[in-house]
Motif scaffolding. Structure first.
Motif, PDB file in Angstrom:
ATOM      1  N   MET A   1       0.787  -1.300   0.053  1.00 42.43           N
ATOM      2  CA  MET A   1       0.063  -0.039  -0.030  1.00 42.43           C
ATOM      3  C   MET A   1       0.978   1.131  -0.069  1.00 42.43           C
ATOM      4  O   MET A   1       1.937   1.061   0.583  1.00 42.43           O
ATOM      5  N   TYR A   2       0.663   2.163  -0.701  1.00 41.13           N
ATOM      6  CA  TYR A   2       1.268   3.342  -0.931  1.00 41.13           C
ATOM      7  C   TYR A   2       1.203   4.564   0.089  1.00 41.13           C
ATOM      8  O   TYR A   2       1.495   5.524   0.003  1.00 41.13           O
ATOM      9  N   LEU A   3      -0.341   4.547   0.607  1.00 38.38           N
ATOM     10  CA  LEU A   3      -0.562   5.360   1.234  1.00 38.38           C
ATOM     11  C   LEU A   3       0.051   5.525   2.855  1.00 38.38           C
ATOM     12  O   LEU A   3      -0.103   4.587   3.553  1.00 38.38           O
ATOM     13  N   THR A   4       0.664   6.709   3.118  1.00 39.15           N
ATOM     14  CA  THR A   4       1.446   6.782   4.289  1.00 39.15           C
ATOM     15  C   THR A   4       0.498   7.752   5.238  1.00 39.15           C
ATOM     16  O   THR A   4      -0.484   8.295   4.654  1.00 39.15           O
ATOM     17  N   PRO A   5       0.829   8.066   6.400  1.00 38.43           N
ATOM     18  CA  PRO A   5       0.128   8.738   7.333  1.00 38.43           C
ATOM     19  C   PRO A   5       0.148  10.272   6.837  1.00 38.43           C
ATOM     20  O   PRO A   5      -0.912  10.918   6.871  1.00 38.43           O
ATOM     21  N   LYS A   6       1.380  10.434   6.391  1.00 37.24           N
ATOM     22  CA  LYS A   6       1.439  11.915   5.922  1.00 37.24           C
ATOM     23  C   LYS A   6       0.669  12.189   4.486  1.00 37.24           C
ATOM     24  O   LYS A   6      -0.220  12.953   4.437  1.00 37.24           O
ATOM     25  N   SER A   7       0.733  11.174   3.686  1.00 36.64           N
ATOM     26  CA  SER A   7      -0.280  11.361   2.570  1.00 36.64           C
ATOM     27  C   SER A   7      -1.763  11.310   2.746  1.00 36.64           C
ATOM     28  O   SER A   7      -2.487  11.917   2.047  1.00 36.64           O
ATOM     29  N   GLY A   8      -2.181  10.289   3.813  1.00 37.15           N
ATOM     30  CA  GLY A   8      -3.331  10.256   4.245  1.00 37.15           C
ATOM     31  C   GLY A   8      -3.758  11.585   4.616  1.00 37.15           C
ATOM     32  O   GLY A   8      -5.009  12.041   4.682  1.00 37.15           O
ATOM     33  N   LEU A   9      -2.919  12.353   5.616  1.00 40.12           N
ATOM     34  CA  LEU A   9      -3.581  13.683   5.889  1.00 40.12           C
ATOM     35  C   LEU A   9      -3.670  14.619   5.098  1.00 40.12           C
ATOM     36  O   LEU A   9      -4.601  15.457   5.061  1.00 40.12           O
ATOM     37  N   PHE A  10      -2.905  14.662   4.130  1.00 41.57           N
ATOM     38  CA  PHE A  10      -3.052  15.388   3.016  1.00 41.57           C
ATOM     39  C   PHE A  10      -4.151  15.334   2.065  1.00 41.57           C
ATOM     40  O   PHE A  10      -4.844  16.125   1.740  1.00 41.57           O
ATOM     41  N   LEU A  11      -4.642  13.988   1.921  1.00 44.18           N
ATOM     42  CA  LEU A  11      -5.772  13.700   1.214  1.00 44.18           C
ATOM     43  C   LEU A  11      -6.898  13.993   1.909  1.00 44.18           C
ATOM     44  O   LEU A  11      -8.028  14.468   1.503  1.00 44.18           O
ATOM     45  N   GLY A  12      -6.858  13.811   3.337  1.00 45.38           N
ATOM     46  CA  GLY A  12      -8.059  14.285   4.210  1.00 45.38           C
ATOM     47  C   GLY A  12      -8.148  15.738   4.148  1.00 45.38           C
ATOM     48  O   GLY A  12      -9.260  16.378   4.091  1.00 45.38           O
ATOM     49  N   GLY A  13      -7.234  16.432   4.027  1.00 47.99           N
ATOM     50  CA  GLY A  13      -7.331  17.912   3.947  1.00 47.99           C
ATOM     51  C   GLY A  13      -7.898  18.613   2.674  1.00 47.99           C
ATOM     52  O   GLY A  13      -8.597  19.435   2.581  1.00 47.99           O
ATOM     53  N   SER A  14      -7.367  17.750   1.672  1.00 43.14           N
ATOM     54  CA  SER A  14      -7.772  18.009   0.303  1.00 43.14           C
ATOM     55  C   SER A  14      -9.408  17.647   0.320  1.00 43.14           C
ATOM     56  O   SER A  14     -10.334  18.430  -0.217  1.00 43.14           O
ATOM     57  N   CYS A  15     -10.036  16.593   1.102  1.00 47.46           N
ATOM     58  CA  CYS A  15     -11.438  16.229   1.186  1.00 47.46           C
ATOM     59  C   CYS A  15     -12.161  17.382   1.784  1.00 47.46           C
ATOM     60  O   CYS A  15     -13.276  17.709   1.616  1.00 47.46           O
ATOM     61  N   VAL A  16     -11.366  17.743   3.029  1.00 47.96           N
ATOM     62  CA  VAL A  16     -12.417  18.918   3.890  1.00 47.96           C
ATOM     63  C   VAL A  16     -12.379  20.229   2.982  1.00 47.96           C
ATOM     64  O   VAL A  16     -13.258  20.865   2.918  1.00 47.96           O
ATOM     65  N   SER A  17     -11.462  20.611   2.244  1.00 45.39           N
ATOM     66  CA  SER A  17     -11.394  21.817   1.730  1.00 45.39           C
ATOM     67  C   SER A  17     -12.231  21.816   0.511  1.00 45.39           C
ATOM     68  O   SER A  17     -12.842  22.855   0.141  1.00 45.39           O
ATOM     69  N   ALA A  18     -12.217  20.570  -0.250  1.00 46.43           N
ATOM     70  CA  ALA A  18     -13.547  20.406  -1.337  1.00 46.43           C
ATOM     71  C   ALA A  18     -14.681  20.575  -0.919  1.00 46.43           C
ATOM     72  O   ALA A  18     -15.499  21.303  -1.499  1.00 46.43           O
ATOM     73  N   ILE A  19     -15.163  20.070   0.244  1.00 46.53           N
ATOM     74  CA  ILE A  19     -16.346  20.130   0.841  1.00 46.53           C
ATOM     75  C   ILE A  19     -16.805  21.637   0.982  1.00 46.53           C
ATOM     76  O   ILE A  19     -17.774  22.011   0.967  1.00 46.53           O
ATOM     77  N   ALA A  20     -15.677  22.077   1.745  1.00 51.32           N
ATOM     78  CA  ALA A  20     -15.769  23.856   2.116  1.00 51.32           C
ATOM     79  C   ALA A  20     -16.079  24.385   0.889  1.00 51.32           C
ATOM     80  O   ALA A  20     -17.139  25.231   1.024  1.00 51.32           O
ATOM     81  N   ALA A  21     -15.474  24.070  -0.179  1.00 48.80           N
ATOM     82  CA  ALA A  21     -15.790  24.996  -1.481  1.00 48.80           C
ATOM     83  C   ALA A  21     -17.180  24.753  -2.100  1.00 48.80           C
ATOM     84  O   ALA A  21     -17.909  25.627  -2.350  1.00 48.80           O
ATOM     85  N   VAL A  22     -17.488  23.474  -2.053  1.00 50.15           N
ATOM     86  CA  VAL A  22     -18.761  22.963  -2.497  1.00 50.15           C
ATOM     87  C   VAL A  22     -19.815  23.831  -1.682  1.00 50.15           C
ATOM     88  O   VAL A  22     -20.802  24.238  -2.282  1.00 50.15           O
ATOM     89  N   GLY A  23     -19.645  23.775  -0.334  1.00 54.29           N
ATOM     90  CA  GLY A  23     -20.897  24.296   0.584  1.00 54.29           C
ATOM     91  C   GLY A  23     -20.793  25.810   0.261  1.00 54.29           C
ATOM     92  O   GLY A  23     -22.046  26.369   0.425  1.00 54.29           O
TER      93      GLY A  23
END
Length: 67
Positions: A1-23
């Motif tokens: 698996m290529y997902l590290t805790p650091k990349s997971g944190l970045f991906l989570g930040g991307s999801c949260v900011s995308a949700i904020a943009a849509v909202g």
């Protein structure tokens, strides 16, 4: 698996900011945002580039950890 805790944190930040943009888009299109037009527009203006940055950082980190 290529997902590290650091990349997971970045991906989570991307999801949260995308949700904020849509909202923010929905709030502005409704006509009466709860936080006001100016604050909602600032959130939208900040969340769009943050989404791209966090996603790019997640992909870059995941690719760097491919062995």
């Amino acid at each position: 698996m290529y997902l590290t805790p650091k990349s997971g944190l970045f991906l989570g930040g991307s999801c949260v900011s995308a949700i904020a943009a849509v909202g923010s888009i929905f709030e502005l299109s409704y006509g009466h945002p709860d936080l006001g037009v100016q604050v909602t527009a600032i959130i939208l203006a900040l969340s769009i580039p943050l989404t791209g940055f966090f996603f790019f950082a997640a992909v870059k980190d995941a690719r760097a950890n491919i062995k």
